[in-house]
Design a protein around this motif. Structure first.
Motif, PDB file in Angstrom:
ATOM      1  N   SER A  24       0.831  -1.201   0.000  1.00 11.21           N
ATOM      2  CA  SER A  24       0.000   0.000   0.000  1.00 11.21           C
ATOM      3  C   SER A  24       0.870   1.257   0.000  1.00 11.21           C
ATOM      4  O   SER A  24       1.970   1.272   0.552  1.00 11.21           O
ATOM      5  N   GLU A  25       0.355   2.320  -0.619  1.00  8.56           N
ATOM      6  CA  GLU A  25       1.101   3.566  -0.799  1.00  8.56           C
ATOM      7  C   GLU A  25       1.849   4.070   0.434  1.00  8.56           C
ATOM      8  O   GLU A  25       3.018   4.418   0.335  1.00  8.56           O
ATOM      9  N   PRO A  26       1.202   4.171   1.594  1.00  9.12           N
ATOM     10  CA  PRO A  26       1.916   4.781   2.721  1.00  9.12           C
ATOM     11  C   PRO A  26       3.134   3.986   3.182  1.00  9.12           C
ATOM     12  O   PRO A  26       4.047   4.549   3.778  1.00  9.12           O
ATOM     13  N   TYR A  27       3.174   2.710   2.860  1.00  7.55           N
ATOM     14  CA  TYR A  27       4.281   1.891   3.336  1.00  7.55           C
ATOM     15  C   TYR A  27       5.531   2.056   2.477  1.00  7.55           C
ATOM     16  O   TYR A  27       6.637   1.829   2.958  1.00  7.55           O
ATOM     17  N   TYR A  28       5.370   2.483   1.239  1.00  5.43           N
ATOM     18  CA  TYR A  28       6.546   2.876   0.461  1.00  5.43           C
ATOM     19  C   TYR A  28       7.239   4.025   1.206  1.00  5.43           C
ATOM     20  O   TYR A  28       8.449   4.023   1.390  1.00  5.43           O
ATOM     21  N   VAL A  29       6.447   5.007   1.611  1.00  4.76           N
ATOM     22  CA  VAL A  29       7.000   6.184   2.288  1.00  4.76           C
ATOM     23  C   VAL A  29       7.595   5.803   3.645  1.00  4.76           C
ATOM     24  O   VAL A  29       8.646   6.321   4.038  1.00  4.76           O
ATOM     25  N   LEU A  30       6.952   4.892   4.352  1.00  2.00           N
ATOM     26  CA  LEU A  30       7.502   4.421   5.626  1.00  2.00           C
ATOM     27  C   LEU A  30       8.882   3.814   5.425  1.00  2.00           C
ATOM     28  O   LEU A  30       9.835   4.146   6.144  1.00  2.00           O
ATOM     29  N   VAL A  31       9.008   2.951   4.443  1.00  2.00           N
ATOM     30  CA  VAL A  31      10.294   2.300   4.186  1.00  2.00           C
ATOM     31  C   VAL A  31      11.327   3.332   3.724  1.00  2.00           C
ATOM     32  O   VAL A  31      12.485   3.296   4.148  1.00  2.00           O
ATOM     33  N   PHE A  32      10.926   4.279   2.882  1.00  2.00           N
ATOM     34  CA  PHE A  32      11.845   5.350   2.492  1.00  2.00           C
ATOM     35  C   PHE A  32      12.273   6.159   3.720  1.00  2.00           C
ATOM     36  O   PHE A  32      13.409   6.612   3.817  1.00  2.00           O
ATOM     37  N   GLY A  33      11.374   6.342   4.683  1.00  2.00           N
ATOM     38  CA  GLY A  33      11.729   7.029   5.927  1.00  2.00           C
ATOM     39  C   GLY A  33      12.789   6.275   6.713  1.00  2.00           C
ATOM     40  O   GLY A  33      13.721   6.880   7.271  1.00  2.00           O
ATOM     41  N   HIS A  34      12.690   4.955   6.752  1.00  2.00           N
ATOM     42  CA  HIS A  34      13.722   4.149   7.416  1.00  2.00           C
ATOM     43  C   HIS A  34      15.066   4.322   6.705  1.00  2.00           C
ATOM     44  O   HIS A  34      16.118   4.412   7.344  1.00  2.00           O
ATOM     45  N   ALA A  35      15.018   4.389   5.371  1.00  2.00           N
ATOM     46  CA  ALA A  35      16.243   4.588   4.596  1.00  2.00           C
ATOM     47  C   ALA A  35      16.824   5.984   4.836  1.00  2.00           C
ATOM     48  O   ALA A  35      18.047   6.153   4.901  1.00  2.00           O
ATOM     49  N   THR A  36      15.956   6.989   5.006  1.00  2.00           N
ATOM     50  CA  THR A  36      16.433   8.329   5.342  1.00  2.00           C
ATOM     51  C   THR A  36      17.173   8.304   6.669  1.00  2.00           C
ATOM     52  O   THR A  36      18.230   8.933   6.818  1.00  2.00           O
ATOM     53  N   ASP A  37      16.659   7.562   7.635  1.00  2.00           N
ATOM     54  CA  ASP A  37      17.345   7.439   8.927  1.00  2.00           C
ATOM     55  C   ASP A  37      18.752   6.875   8.740  1.00  2.00           C
ATOM     56  O   ASP A  37      19.695   7.311   9.406  1.00  2.00           O
ATOM     57  N   ALA A  38      18.912   5.913   7.827  1.00  2.00           N
ATOM     58  CA  ALA A  38      20.235   5.331   7.577  1.00  2.00           C
ATOM     59  C   ALA A  38      21.181   6.364   6.971  1.00  2.00           C
ATOM     60  O   ALA A  38      22.368   6.411   7.323  1.00  2.00           O
ATOM     61  N   VAL A  39      20.676   7.219   6.100  1.00  2.00           N
ATOM     62  CA  VAL A  39      21.499   8.290   5.537  1.00  2.00           C
ATOM     63  C   VAL A  39      21.867   9.296   6.626  1.00  2.00           C
ATOM     64  O   VAL A  39      23.008   9.783   6.683  1.00  2.00           O
ATOM     65  N   MET A  40      20.919   9.587   7.507  1.00  2.00           N
ATOM     66  CA  MET A  40      21.205  10.508   8.610  1.00  2.00           C
ATOM     67  C   MET A  40      22.356   9.982   9.465  1.00  2.00           C
ATOM     68  O   MET A  40      23.227  10.762   9.878  1.00  2.00           O
ATOM     69  N   VAL A  41      22.397   8.687   9.719  1.00  2.00           N
ATOM     70  CA  VAL A  41      23.509   8.095  10.470  1.00  2.00           C
ATOM     71  C   VAL A  41      24.811   8.307   9.704  1.00  2.00           C
ATOM     72  O   VAL A  41      25.830   8.703  10.284  1.00  2.00           O
ATOM     73  N   LEU A  42      24.790   8.080   8.389  1.00  2.00           N
ATOM     74  CA  LEU A  42      25.983   8.243   7.564  1.00  2.00           C
ATOM     75  C   LEU A  42      26.587   9.638   7.695  1.00  2.00           C
ATOM     76  O   LEU A  42      27.807   9.787   7.798  1.00  2.00           O
ATOM     77  N   VAL A  43      25.753  10.667   7.698  1.00  2.00           N
ATOM     78  CA  VAL A  43      26.279  12.039   7.719  1.00  2.00           C
ATOM     79  C   VAL A  43      26.465  12.595   9.128  1.00  2.00           C
ATOM     80  O   VAL A  43      26.888  13.734   9.288  1.00  2.00           O
ATOM     81  N   GLY A  44      26.159  11.797  10.149  1.00  2.00           N
ATOM     82  CA  GLY A  44      26.390  12.245  11.529  1.00  2.00           C
ATOM     83  C   GLY A  44      25.175  12.782  12.242  1.00  2.00           C
ATOM     84  O   GLY A  44      25.301  13.440  13.276  1.00  2.00           O
ATOM     85  N   LEU A  45      23.987  12.509  11.712  1.00  2.00           N
ATOM     86  CA  LEU A  45      22.739  12.964  12.339  1.00  2.00           C
ATOM     87  C   LEU A  45      21.984  11.793  12.964  1.00  2.00           C
ATOM     88  O   LEU A  45      20.756  11.782  13.007  1.00  2.00           O
TER      89      LEU A  45
END
Length: 148
Positions: A24-45
């Motif tokens: 379902s549509e909202p879960y694509y965004v949820l998973v992308f949000g988890h991936a954003t968290d991984a990028v935040m870790v990469l850059v020090g956030l």
């Protein structure tokens, strides 16, 4: 220079499947949000930074492209790249892959926030964002700016 994307993996949950038998549509965004968290870790956030500084990255704009269906029981892989940054803005490009096929993309613009207000990145975070930056794909909005 080519920078390897940050990779986030997780399985499709049964509760995420809609009445058509697909993710379902909202879960694509949820998973992308988890991936954003991984990028935040990469850059020090990451979590320690956020806790210590009452800071985070707030999404101010996102563009999702739903390219193909995802069915139940699949493993999701999101490949994420930093495609642009300014003193307090970070652009992230996500690609959702399943079974070797691109299923969706998301371009996210986040603003660094400290204490509920936008703020410049600390220099170490800005340096990591510069080091992680790669060229945006042709599908990106074209509004990406260099780190200043």
């Amino acid at each position: 220079m080519t920078i390897d994307p940050v990779v986030w993996r997780e399985p499709v949950q049964d509760a995420w499947i809609d009445y058509n038998g697909h993710l379902s549509e909202p879960y694509y965004v949820l998973v992308f949000g988890h991936a954003t968290d991984a990028v935040m870790v990469l850059v020090g956030l990451g979590p320690a930074y956020r806790e210590a500084h009452d800071a985070s990255l707030y999404t101010v704009e996102a563009h999702v492209r739903y390219l193909d269906e995802v069915s139940a029981g699949r493993d999701l892989e999101v490949r994420s790249s930093v495609i642009g940054a300014t003193g307090k803005l970070l652009w992230i490009w996500h690609e959702l892959w399943v079974d070797g096929r691109l299923r969706a993309t998301e371009e996210v613009l986040g603003v660094h926030v400290v204490g509920g207000r936008s703020a410049l990145f600390p220099e170490d975070v800005a340096a990591r964002a510069r080091a992680a930056r790669t060229e945006p794909p042709a599908e990106a909005s074209g509004r990406i700016r260099p780190l200043s």
